[in-house]
Design a protein around this motif. Structure first.
Motif, PDB file in Angstrom:
ATOM      1  N   MET A   1       0.842  -1.163   0.000  1.00  0.00           N
ATOM      2  CA  MET A   1       0.000   0.000   0.000  1.00  0.00           C
ATOM      3  C   MET A   1       0.894   1.234   0.000  1.00  0.00           C
ATOM      4  O   MET A   1       1.895   1.273   0.709  1.00  0.00           O
ATOM      5  N   SER A   2       0.542   2.203  -0.801  1.00  0.00           N
ATOM      6  CA  SER A   2       1.293   3.460  -0.850  1.00  0.00           C
ATOM      7  C   SER A   2       0.557   4.542  -0.080  1.00  0.00           C
ATOM      8  O   SER A   2      -0.673   4.537  -0.006  1.00  0.00           O
ATOM      9  N   TYR A   3       1.331   5.459   0.484  1.00  0.00           N
ATOM     10  CA  TYR A   3       0.721   6.600   1.169  1.00  0.00           C
ATOM     11  C   TYR A   3       1.643   7.805   1.091  1.00  0.00           C
ATOM     12  O   TYR A   3       2.847   7.668   0.902  1.00  0.00           O
ATOM     13  N   TYR A   4       1.049   8.997   1.214  1.00  0.00           N
ATOM     14  CA  TYR A   4       1.829  10.230   1.210  1.00  0.00           C
ATOM     15  C   TYR A   4       2.236  10.554   2.645  1.00  0.00           C
ATOM     16  O   TYR A   4       1.383  10.670   3.528  1.00  0.00           O
ATOM     17  N   PRO A   5       3.528  10.699   2.916  1.00  0.00           N
ATOM     18  CA  PRO A   5       4.031  10.879   4.285  1.00  0.00           C
ATOM     19  C   PRO A   5       3.851  12.299   4.822  1.00  0.00           C
ATOM     20  O   PRO A   5       4.739  13.123   4.740  1.00  0.00           O
ATOM     21  N   ASP A   6       2.700  12.548   5.397  1.00  0.00           N
ATOM     22  CA  ASP A   6       2.432  13.887   5.914  1.00  0.00           C
ATOM     23  C   ASP A   6       2.202  13.919   7.417  1.00  0.00           C
ATOM     24  O   ASP A   6       1.830  14.929   7.984  1.00  0.00           O
ATOM     25  N   GLY A   7       2.421  12.812   8.102  1.00  0.00           N
ATOM     26  CA  GLY A   7       2.193  12.735   9.538  1.00  0.00           C
ATOM     27  C   GLY A   7       0.784  12.260   9.858  1.00  0.00           C
ATOM     28  O   GLY A   7       0.592  11.383  10.696  1.00  0.00           O
ATOM     29  N   ALA A   8      -0.210  12.812   9.189  1.00  0.00           N
ATOM     30  CA  ALA A   8      -1.599  12.413   9.419  1.00  0.00           C
ATOM     31  C   ALA A   8      -1.857  11.001   8.894  1.00  0.00           C
ATOM     32  O   ALA A   8      -2.560  10.211   9.540  1.00  0.00           O
ATOM     33  N   GLN A   9      -1.282  10.681   7.730  1.00  0.00           N
ATOM     34  CA  GLN A   9      -1.491   9.346   7.156  1.00  0.00           C
ATOM     35  C   GLN A   9      -0.908   8.265   8.074  1.00  0.00           C
ATOM     36  O   GLN A   9      -1.528   7.227   8.290  1.00  0.00           O
ATOM     37  N   GLU A  10       0.269   8.525   8.598  1.00  0.00           N
ATOM     38  CA  GLU A  10       0.909   7.558   9.490  1.00  0.00           C
ATOM     39  C   GLU A  10       0.058   7.328  10.745  1.00  0.00           C
ATOM     40  O   GLU A  10      -0.078   6.197  11.211  1.00  0.00           O
ATOM     41  N   ARG A  11      -0.506   8.411  11.266  1.00  0.00           N
ATOM     42  CA  ARG A  11      -1.349   8.300  12.454  1.00  0.00           C
ATOM     43  C   ARG A  11      -2.573   7.430  12.174  1.00  0.00           C
ATOM     44  O   ARG A  11      -2.893   6.523  12.943  1.00  0.00           O
ATOM     45  N   VAL A  12      -3.228   7.681  11.058  1.00  0.00           N
ATOM     46  CA  VAL A  12      -4.413   6.904  10.694  1.00  0.00           C
ATOM     47  C   VAL A  12      -4.047   5.432  10.472  1.00  0.00           C
ATOM     48  O   VAL A  12      -4.739   4.528  10.953  1.00  0.00           O
ATOM     49  N   LEU A  13      -2.967   5.193   9.753  1.00  0.00           N
ATOM     50  CA  LEU A  13      -2.540   3.809   9.501  1.00  0.00           C
ATOM     51  C   LEU A  13      -2.231   3.078  10.805  1.00  0.00           C
ATOM     52  O   LEU A  13      -2.606   1.917  10.983  1.00  0.00           O
ATOM     53  N   SER A  14      -1.576   3.770  11.718  1.00  0.00           N
ATOM     54  CA  SER A  14      -1.246   3.168  13.010  1.00  0.00           C
ATOM     55  C   SER A  14      -2.501   2.905  13.843  1.00  0.00           C
ATOM     56  O   SER A  14      -2.673   1.814  14.394  1.00  0.00           O
TER      57      SER A  14
END
Length: 143
Positions: A1-14
């Motif tokens: 899965m790809s995602y744009y690293p903006d801080g918010a995406q990482e939080r949601v994924l976690s």
């Protein structure tokens, strides 16, 4: 899965436990404004990912294309190599308005990803490279 690293995406994924369902999560550590894939943006992307997600599930994205720092238009890395054969060297990351990751930057980012314990690197898109036997091949630089 790809995602744009903006801080918010990482939080949601976690928060959603994506690491339980995705073997690898590919940081699109490119396509920022201006010089779209700088060393600094790559490091920042990795640090944001590591703050919320397991290193082994993350990959650092490497672009095999350039973006115009003026318009954002893109060109395949192969096109740059063919268009500027005398100007493009292993250490080159910009020609005119076209910013990209050259051989030295690709090596540097790959070593950094490995040193951080990431699951590897992700390429967008391998068909935009020159043949792997060419001295300026980005794919060859990774290995």
């Amino acid at each position: 899965m790809s995602y744009y690293p903006d801080g918010a995406q990482e939080r949601v994924l976690s928060e959603r436990g994506a690491q339980k369902y995705c073997d690898l999560m590919h940081m699109m550590s490119y396509d920022a404004r201006g010089k779209h894939s700088t060393w600094e943006f790559g490091v920042e992307s990795v640090q944001k990912g590591l703050a919320k997600l397991p290193a082994a599930n993350l990959t650092m994205g490497l672009p095999f294309y350039s973006r115009s720092v003026k318009t954002g238009d893109w060109k395949a890395y192969e096109e740059l190599v063919k268009t500027f054969p005398k100007k493009l060297k292993k250490k080159t990351d910009q020609i005119g308005e076209h910013y990209f990751n050259g051989v030295k930057m690709t090596i540097k980012k790959t070593k950094y990803a490995m040193a951080q314990g990431l699951g590897g690197v992700m390429i967008w898109e391998v068909g935009q490279d020159v043949h792997p036997t060419h001295k300026l091949s980005l794919l060859a630089a990774i290995s």
